[in-house]
Design a protein around this motif. Structure first.
Motif, mmCIF file in Angstrom:
data_model
loop_
_atom_site.group_PDB
_atom_site.id
_atom_site.type_symbol
_atom_site.label_atom_id
_atom_site.label_comp_id
_atom_site.label_asym_id
_atom_site.label_seq_id
_atom_site.Cartn_x
_atom_site.Cartn_y
_atom_site.Cartn_z
ATOM 1 N N TRP A 86 0.828 -1.216 0.000
ATOM 2 C CA TRP A 86 0.000 0.000 0.000
ATOM 3 C C TRP A 86 0.862 1.266 0.000
ATOM 4 O O TRP A 86 0.474 2.280 -0.586
ATOM 5 N N TYR B 23 -0.422 1.722 8.456
ATOM 6 C CA TYR B 23 -1.703 1.242 8.991
ATOM 7 C C TYR B 23 -1.616 1.019 10.491
ATOM 8 O O TYR B 23 -0.604 0.539 10.998
ATOM 9 N N PRO C 238 -7.761 0.212 2.824
ATOM 10 C CA PRO C 238 -7.646 1.669 3.028
ATOM 11 C C PRO C 238 -8.964 2.440 2.998
ATOM 12 O O PRO C 238 -9.148 3.381 3.764
ATOM 13 N N SER C 239 -9.909 2.053 2.122
ATOM 14 C CA SER C 239 -11.142 2.844 1.999
ATOM 15 C C SER C 239 -12.264 2.295 2.882
ATOM 16 O O SER C 239 -13.444 2.480 2.584
ATOM 17 N N TRP D 153 -5.176 4.780 8.225
ATOM 18 C CA TRP D 153 -4.240 4.489 7.132
ATOM 19 C C TRP D 153 -3.429 5.732 6.816
ATOM 20 O O TRP D 153 -3.942 6.841 6.855
ATOM 21 N N GLY E 46 -6.866 7.095 2.547
ATOM 22 C CA GLY E 46 -7.160 5.713 2.187
ATOM 23 C C GLY E 46 -8.298 5.638 1.182
ATOM 24 O O GLY E 46 -8.238 4.888 0.201
#
Ligand code: ATP
Ligand code: MG
Length: 643
Positions: A38, A56, A467-468, A67, A276
């Motif tokens: 990521w 994270y 992330p989202s 994130w 994120g």
């Protein structure tokens, strides 16, 4: 099972970003080494004002995931400013009006200027970082400017779909404690005018904390005016500067609140943050739609839904893409509209919902076949399980057998697509969302929370954060923990049921609340509905369980016929034996109820919880019906309940 192997026919996907060769490699890396994966993606896809200290942290039990901790960025810098050196004159947004023949082109430079003006207007109204702004708009470019203007200055937007009533608008304004509303005098959809300002006035009678209403003149309709509160946008916009520095935001600063569709109950105010969310919207857009520079992309959703947020506005613009915004509906003035728009603007990528596909399919194929559609390269679907019959129609009739279909599974809470084919890498199967996106670990658990290994069915959960991910339910963190993290401790619970086949592909079988249990056999609603839709006479079907003396639960099927079909006892017998043949006698509907329309959410999803109440004769406990698109459908169904 019907499979479409990697579209060997399709030259253009040979050079896709994600191919059969690199999917496995990248996916494994994303799972084995998530922080490094990521971090690399965040560097490649986004511009950061300053880097993060930690990729994270947090855990599901507390619901405190974060994130890119400490990283600084601005969403609009990523969606606009960074493209200006090379793309100032490239089209950012193509706007297609409700009325055919009217459209607008907005370049990235124009987008920059519009967004900055609106940001400056908001600032003049005293809007500061962290304030909540309600956006209640038709699908006009100003809706995009409004969202981006909030992001420019760090205000949190809460977009409420323009089809919602004053009551629903009021609830959402109060829940998010908004101080400003951005709306239009009227909306125009399918040739009809929607009194947005009038609805806003009615809602605001109960919202004392809203001090400003910024009104866009869309239609020039006659509206009431409250001096001191209401402001014409065009008057203020003419007086402010067309530049506005982007606010420096923390990766975990909130970007927006968005209420879920309300298919299963009272909508939840899902909160998403900046870094994120933007990363995953950006990356998934590029890879799943395989967006190539210069292509025209069209997602038919409304900005009032998460699909509109992630895949009309943020994902496409962060990629410097050309995104088409459509004000109208797929059936106005005729069911050929979508394909006419595709031809008019040379759309390459088209993303819509099963509800639209089924509605167009019911009208017959002439509306499609009279158009060219040769610009199309890729098709997508989202929102509900797509019945294989509808998938085949989309693939063969709309896509002429040339265009892969990405069946994208995700939720308001997931922020971005989590399960979907990659057009250059996946074997497509009608009705399957296939494989997880990078960094996503789906799993199936049984009702005791035990992992289902290998092929099998169960409750769809996600192992570990992405992330989202949703950060909280606005103002009610406990509701987030209760809804998503307490049913199966250690997992994010999606509320959906799924089957995993021998290839490891996922098939969403429907909401777990809707699962049928007939004589001890558990069945997803999607399977039975897909069997019914397979019949030529059926346009759309929804099945629910009802108490049955012998079987425990019987199957009650609500069915919409194709446009030229008259129901008859003979047809009913045929349908029952059809389902028996397709699935087995256990799935045979006990009751068939013909109806021209099914109750749907305003985002177009079938609302089975209401149908279940009707089937069970529980008419006085229908639950929250404010998210229904057309309440009269429900009344007719109650009147005609079959026994
Ligand atoms: P609420 O949470 O208020 O009941 P909702 O779940 O309909 O409403 P959304 O977040 O808009 O609100 O929709 C997400 C849901 O839509 C998923 O949980 C799933 O049930 C369904 N869905 C979305 N995409 C797909 C897909 N490709 N295949 C199957 N189902 C899908
Ligand atoms: Mg949901």
């Amino acid at each position: 099972m019907f499979k479409i192997k990697n579209h060997a026919v399709k030259e253009s996907f040979k050079t896709a970003y994600i191919t059969e060769q690199n999917y496995q490699e990248l996916y494994q890396e994303s799972i084995n080494n998530p922080d490094a994966f990521w971090a690399e993606q965040a560097k490649v896809h986004l511009h950061w004002f300053s880097p993060w200290e930690k990729v994270y942290q947090g855990d599901f039990a507390q619901g405190d995931v974060a994130w890119f901790v400490g990283g600084k960025l601005n969403v609009t810098y990523n969606c606009i400013d960074r493209h200006l050196p090379t793309k100032a004159n490239q089209t950012a947004i193509i706007w297609e009006a409700d009325e055919p023949g009217q459209s607008l082109i907005i370049t990235y430079q124009m987008l920059h200027d519009h967004v900055c003006r609106m940001a400056n207007v908001l600032k003049e109204q005293g809007v500061k970082k962290g304030d909540r702004v309600c956006i209640y708009m038709p699908m006009i470019p100003e809706a995009a400017y409004a969202m981006l203007a909030c992001a420019r200055i760090g205000a949190i937007h809460s977009v409420v779909f323009g089809g919602f009533s004053p009551e629903s608008l009021k609830e959402r304004i109060l829940d998010a404690d908004c101080s400003v509303v951005i709306t239009a005098d009227e909306g125009v959809r399918g040739g009809k005018f929607i009194p947005l300002k009038q609805n806003t006035d009615a809602a605001l009678e109960h919202c004392p904390d809203v001090h400003s209403v910024i009104v866009i003149k869309r239609n020039g309709g006659n509206i009431a005016w409250k001096a001191g509160r209401d402001i014409w946008y065009h008057e203020l916009a003419a007086k402010v500067a067309s530049s506005c520095p982007p606010e420096t935001m923390d990766a975990e600063d909130p970007l927006f609140i968005l209420y879920t569709s309300g298919s299963t109950g009272k909508p939840k105010g899902v909160l998403h943050t900046t870094g994120g969310y933007l990363l995953q919207a950006t990356m998934s857009f590029k890879y799943i739609f395989d967006y190539q520079p210069g292509e025209v992309y069209w997602c038919t959703a409304d900005v009032g839904w998460v699909t509109g947020h992630s895949y009309i506005i943020y994902g496409p613009l962060a990629n410097g893409a050309t995104t088409l915004m459509f004000e109208g509906v797929p059936t106005y003035p005729t069911p050929a509209r979508c394909w006419e728009v595709v031809d008019k603007h040379n759309v390459n990528i088209f993303y819509t919902a099963p509800t639209a596909i089924r509605a167009l399919m019911a009208q017959g194929r002439e509306f499609v076949s009279n158009t060219s559609r040769k610009s199309l390269r890729l098709l997508g679907t989202v929102g509900e399980p797509i019945n294989p019959e509808a998938w085949e129609w989309y693939y063969h009739v709309v896509g002429d057998g040339r265009c892969p279909i990405v069946d994208t599974w995700w939720q308001t809470e997931t922020g971005a697509i989590l399960i979907s084919p990659f057009p250059g890498a996946s074997t497509l199967k009608p009705g399957s969302a296939t494989k997880p996106f990078f960094g996503v670990k789906p799993a199936l658990v049984d009702n005791n929370g035990q992992l289902v290994e290998g092929p099998g069915s169960g409750n769809l959960v996600i192992t570990g954060s992405w992330p989202s991910q949703i950060r909280t339910v606005y103002g009610n963190h406990q509701r987030m923990l209760d809804t998503y993290f307490s049913t199966y401790p250690g997992y994010y619970f999606t509320g959906d049921g799924a089957r995993r086949d021998e290839d490891g592909d996922y098939w969403i079988t429907g909401r777990v609340d809707d699962v049928l249990n007939v004589s001890g056999h558990r069945m997803g609603t999607a399977e039975v509905e897909s069997a019914l839709v397979l019949h030529d006479a059926v346009a759309e079907a929804a099945v629910v369980g009802y108490p049955h003396e012998i079987k425990g639960q019987g199957i009650y099927a609500f069915i919409s016929p194709m446009h030229d079909i008259e129901p008859s006892p003979q047809l009913e017998a045929e349908l029952r034996s059809f389902v028996t043949k397709e699935i087995g006698p256990i799935a045979k509907p006990d009751i068939l109820h013909w109806t021209p329309a099914l109750p749907k959410t305003r985002s177009g999803k079938i609302m089975r919880r209401i149908l279940r109440k009707i089937a069970c004769n529980e008419f006085d406990s229908l639950g929250d019906t404010t998210t229904l698109a057309d309440p009269s459908v429900m009344e007719t169904l109650i009147k005609n309940r079959q026994t």
